[in-house]
Design a protein around this motif. Structure first.
Motif, mmCIF file in Angstrom:
data_model
loop_
_atom_site.group_PDB
_atom_site.id
_atom_site.type_symbol
_atom_site.label_atom_id
_atom_site.label_comp_id
_atom_site.label_asym_id
_atom_site.label_seq_id
_atom_site.Cartn_x
_atom_site.Cartn_y
_atom_site.Cartn_z
ATOM 1 N N MET A 1 0.825 -1.196 0.000
ATOM 2 C CA MET A 1 0.000 0.000 0.000
ATOM 3 C C MET A 1 0.868 1.258 0.000
ATOM 4 O O MET A 1 0.506 2.254 -0.593
ATOM 5 C CB MET A 1 -0.917 -0.033 1.236
ATOM 6 C CG MET A 1 -1.947 1.049 1.243
ATOM 7 S SD MET A 1 -3.073 0.782 -0.117
ATOM 8 C CE MET A 1 -4.309 1.951 0.256
ATOM 9 N N GLU A 2 2.019 1.169 0.662
ATOM 10 C CA GLU A 2 2.907 2.330 0.725
ATOM 11 C C GLU A 2 3.444 2.677 -0.663
ATOM 12 O O GLU A 2 3.588 3.838 -1.003
ATOM 13 C CB GLU A 2 4.050 2.050 1.688
ATOM 14 C CG GLU A 2 4.902 3.262 1.980
ATOM 15 C CD GLU A 2 5.921 2.971 3.050
ATOM 16 O OE1 GLU A 2 7.087 3.324 2.820
ATOM 17 O OE2 GLU A 2 5.553 2.393 4.088
ATOM 18 N N LYS A 3 3.732 1.672 -1.482
ATOM 19 C CA LYS A 3 4.235 1.921 -2.839
ATOM 20 C C LYS A 3 3.165 2.588 -3.691
ATOM 21 O O LYS A 3 3.474 3.406 -4.549
ATOM 22 C CB LYS A 3 4.694 0.628 -3.489
ATOM 23 C CG LYS A 3 6.013 0.152 -2.975
ATOM 24 C CD LYS A 3 6.586 -0.846 -3.938
ATOM 25 C CE LYS A 3 7.965 -1.198 -3.472
ATOM 26 N NZ LYS A 3 8.962 -0.857 -4.420
ATOM 27 N N PHE A 4 1.904 2.235 -3.483
ATOM 28 C CA PHE A 4 0.810 2.834 -4.250
ATOM 29 C C PHE A 4 0.775 4.343 -4.049
ATOM 30 O O PHE A 4 0.601 5.091 -5.005
ATOM 31 C CB PHE A 4 -0.528 2.205 -3.834
ATOM 32 C CG PHE A 4 -1.709 2.873 -4.478
ATOM 33 C CD1 PHE A 4 -2.001 2.653 -5.818
ATOM 34 C CD2 PHE A 4 -2.521 3.731 -3.747
ATOM 35 C CE1 PHE A 4 -3.086 3.269 -6.411
ATOM 36 C CE2 PHE A 4 -3.602 4.348 -4.340
ATOM 37 C CZ PHE A 4 -3.885 4.110 -5.675
ATOM 38 N N GLY A 5 0.959 4.792 -2.828
ATOM 39 C CA GLY A 5 0.930 6.219 -2.530
ATOM 40 C C GLY A 5 2.033 6.992 -3.227
ATOM 41 O O GLY A 5 1.834 8.134 -3.640
ATOM 42 N N SER A 6 3.187 6.388 -3.391
ATOM 43 C CA SER A 6 4.301 7.086 -4.044
ATOM 44 C C SER A 6 4.080 7.231 -5.544
ATOM 45 O O SER A 6 4.682 8.084 -6.184
ATOM 46 C CB SER A 6 5.618 6.384 -3.749
ATOM 47 O OG SER A 6 5.602 5.082 -4.283
ATOM 48 N N TYR A 7 3.226 6.411 -6.128
ATOM 49 C CA TYR A 7 2.925 6.516 -7.558
ATOM 50 C C TYR A 7 1.697 7.373 -7.844
ATOM 51 O O TYR A 7 1.450 7.708 -9.007
ATOM 52 C CB TYR A 7 2.701 5.113 -8.153
ATOM 53 C CG TYR A 7 3.930 4.270 -8.161
ATOM 54 C CD1 TYR A 7 5.043 4.630 -8.919
ATOM 55 C CD2 TYR A 7 3.993 3.097 -7.420
ATOM 56 C CE1 TYR A 7 6.182 3.851 -8.931
ATOM 57 C CE2 TYR A 7 5.125 2.311 -7.430
ATOM 58 C CZ TYR A 7 6.216 2.692 -8.182
ATOM 59 O OH TYR A 7 7.338 1.926 -8.190
ATOM 60 N N LEU A 8 0.922 7.701 -6.848
ATOM 61 C CA LEU A 8 -0.348 8.375 -7.057
ATOM 62 C C LEU A 8 -0.185 9.746 -7.720
ATOM 63 O O LEU A 8 -0.874 10.044 -8.698
ATOM 64 C CB LEU A 8 -1.094 8.523 -5.720
ATOM 65 C CG LEU A 8 -2.507 9.056 -5.815
ATOM 66 C CD1 LEU A 8 -3.378 8.132 -6.648
ATOM 67 C CD2 LEU A 8 -3.105 9.206 -4.432
ATOM 68 N N VAL A 9 0.720 10.577 -7.234
ATOM 69 C CA VAL A 9 0.887 11.921 -7.792
ATOM 70 C C VAL A 9 1.390 11.876 -9.231
ATOM 71 O O VAL A 9 0.822 12.537 -10.107
ATOM 72 C CB VAL A 9 1.780 12.790 -6.874
ATOM 73 C CG1 VAL A 9 2.115 14.111 -7.534
ATOM 74 C CG2 VAL A 9 1.081 13.028 -5.547
ATOM 75 N N PRO A 10 2.448 11.108 -9.540
ATOM 76 C CA PRO A 10 2.877 11.047 -10.951
ATOM 77 C C PRO A 10 1.787 10.511 -11.885
ATOM 78 O O PRO A 10 1.635 10.989 -13.007
ATOM 79 C CB PRO A 10 4.085 10.121 -10.934
ATOM 80 C CG PRO A 10 4.583 10.148 -9.535
ATOM 81 C CD PRO A 10 3.387 10.385 -8.677
ATOM 82 N N VAL A 11 1.034 9.529 -11.435
ATOM 83 C CA VAL A 11 -0.046 8.986 -12.262
ATOM 84 C C VAL A 11 -1.124 10.049 -12.476
ATOM 85 O O VAL A 11 -1.634 10.217 -13.599
ATOM 86 C CB VAL A 11 -0.634 7.705 -11.625
ATOM 87 C CG1 VAL A 11 -1.941 7.296 -12.277
ATOM 88 C CG2 VAL A 11 0.377 6.581 -11.697
ATOM 89 N N LEU A 12 -1.469 10.781 -11.436
ATOM 90 C CA LEU A 12 -2.479 11.833 -11.553
ATOM 91 C C LEU A 12 -2.023 12.927 -12.518
ATOM 92 O O LEU A 12 -2.795 13.365 -13.382
ATOM 93 C CB LEU A 12 -2.778 12.423 -10.170
ATOM 94 C CG LEU A 12 -3.930 13.413 -10.087
ATOM 95 C CD1 LEU A 12 -5.234 12.766 -10.507
ATOM 96 C CD2 LEU A 12 -4.049 13.946 -8.681
ATOM 97 N N ILE A 13 -0.778 13.348 -12.418
ATOM 98 C CA ILE A 13 -0.238 14.370 -13.329
ATOM 99 C C ILE A 13 -0.245 13.843 -14.768
ATOM 100 O O ILE A 13 -0.618 14.558 -15.704
ATOM 101 C CB ILE A 13 1.170 14.801 -12.888
ATOM 102 C CG1 ILE A 13 1.079 15.601 -11.595
ATOM 103 C CG2 ILE A 13 1.856 15.624 -13.979
ATOM 104 C CD1 ILE A 13 2.419 15.914 -10.948
ATOM 105 N N SER A 14 0.135 12.586 -14.946
ATOM 106 C CA SER A 14 0.122 11.991 -16.286
ATOM 107 C C SER A 14 -1.284 11.952 -16.864
ATOM 108 O O SER A 14 -1.486 12.230 -18.052
ATOM 109 C CB SER A 14 0.705 10.583 -16.243
ATOM 110 O OG SER A 14 2.044 10.620 -15.801
ATOM 111 N N LEU A 15 -2.269 11.618 -16.044
ATOM 112 C CA LEU A 15 -3.662 11.595 -16.510
ATOM 113 C C LEU A 15 -4.135 12.985 -16.906
ATOM 114 O O LEU A 15 -4.838 13.144 -17.915
ATOM 115 C CB LEU A 15 -4.569 11.001 -15.431
ATOM 116 C CG LEU A 15 -4.468 9.499 -15.221
ATOM 117 C CD1 LEU A 15 -5.310 9.061 -14.023
ATOM 118 C CD2 LEU A 15 -4.901 8.757 -16.477
ATOM 119 N N ILE A 16 -3.761 13.993 -16.145
ATOM 120 C CA ILE A 16 -4.143 15.367 -16.481
ATOM 121 C C ILE A 16 -3.519 15.780 -17.815
ATOM 122 O O ILE A 16 -4.191 16.366 -18.676
ATOM 123 C CB ILE A 16 -3.747 16.333 -15.349
ATOM 124 C CG1 ILE A 16 -4.615 16.073 -14.124
ATOM 125 C CG2 ILE A 16 -3.870 17.790 -15.800
ATOM 126 C CD1 ILE A 16 -4.160 16.795 -12.876
#
Length: 175
Positions: free
Chosen positions: A1-16
């Motif tokens: 679960m901790e690894k998921f949080g570290s990818y959340l911001v880059p994934v969100l920026i990529s989606l935008i």
């Protein structure tokens, strides 16, 4: 679960960015427009923030905060508030960073699990930096007359200060 949080911001920026490309939005120009608006907002609220920060610094450095705290301690004792949290009740509506420093002091002297530490924690979570928020948000949109905002917000803060001790006594009794 901790690894998921570290990818959340880059994934969100990529989606935008992907959404912007699909919709054919000029991303860099839009970014620059947003940065310009942010800078304009910063410049428009700067005088209010500088005044507020100066006032808080003068209040703490002059010893006035200690005088006010000593003056309201008997009332606080009557209402069941621990005396250690009285500086917090005075500074919280004005300064977020100042109230965090006071919270840290309460934790270091009394402990986070003490009655004062728990009351201070509930106060921090249930109150707002009223005057800071009004200065920033009303200043950003150019509102000069706050009308009922400040009395209503200060009343809510006062209720939160008073109820915090009661809530801690009822829901978080000492172990």
């Amino acid at each position: 679960m901790e690894k998921f949080g570290s990818y959340l911001v880059p994934v969100l920026i990529s989606l935008i960015l992907l959404f912007g490309f699909v919709k054919k939005v000029p991303l860099f120009d839009t970014f620059l427009d947003g940065a310009k608006e942010g800078l304009k907002s910063t410049v428009s609220i700067a005088p209010a923030l500088i005044g507020l920060i100066t006032a808080v610094s003068m209040l703490k450095a002059s010893g006035a905060l200690d005088i006010f705290t000593a003056a309201i301690r008997p009332v606080a004792a009557f209402l069941g508030l621990p005396p250690e949290v009285m500086p917090l009740t005075l500074l919280r509506p004005v300064s977020g960073s100042g109230s965090i420093a006071i919270l840290d002091h309460i934790f270091s002297t009394c402990g986070p699990d003490s009655f004062a530490g728990r009351v201070a924690s509930v106060m921090m979570g249930s109150t707002e930096t009223t005057f800071y928020a009004v200065a920033v948000y009303f200043g950003a949109v150019g509102i000069k007359k706050t009308r009922h905002t400040i009395p209503a917000a200060v009343t809510a803060d006062m209720a939160s200060f008073l109820i915090s001790a009661l809530a801690v006594r009822l829901f978080f009794p000492a172990a």
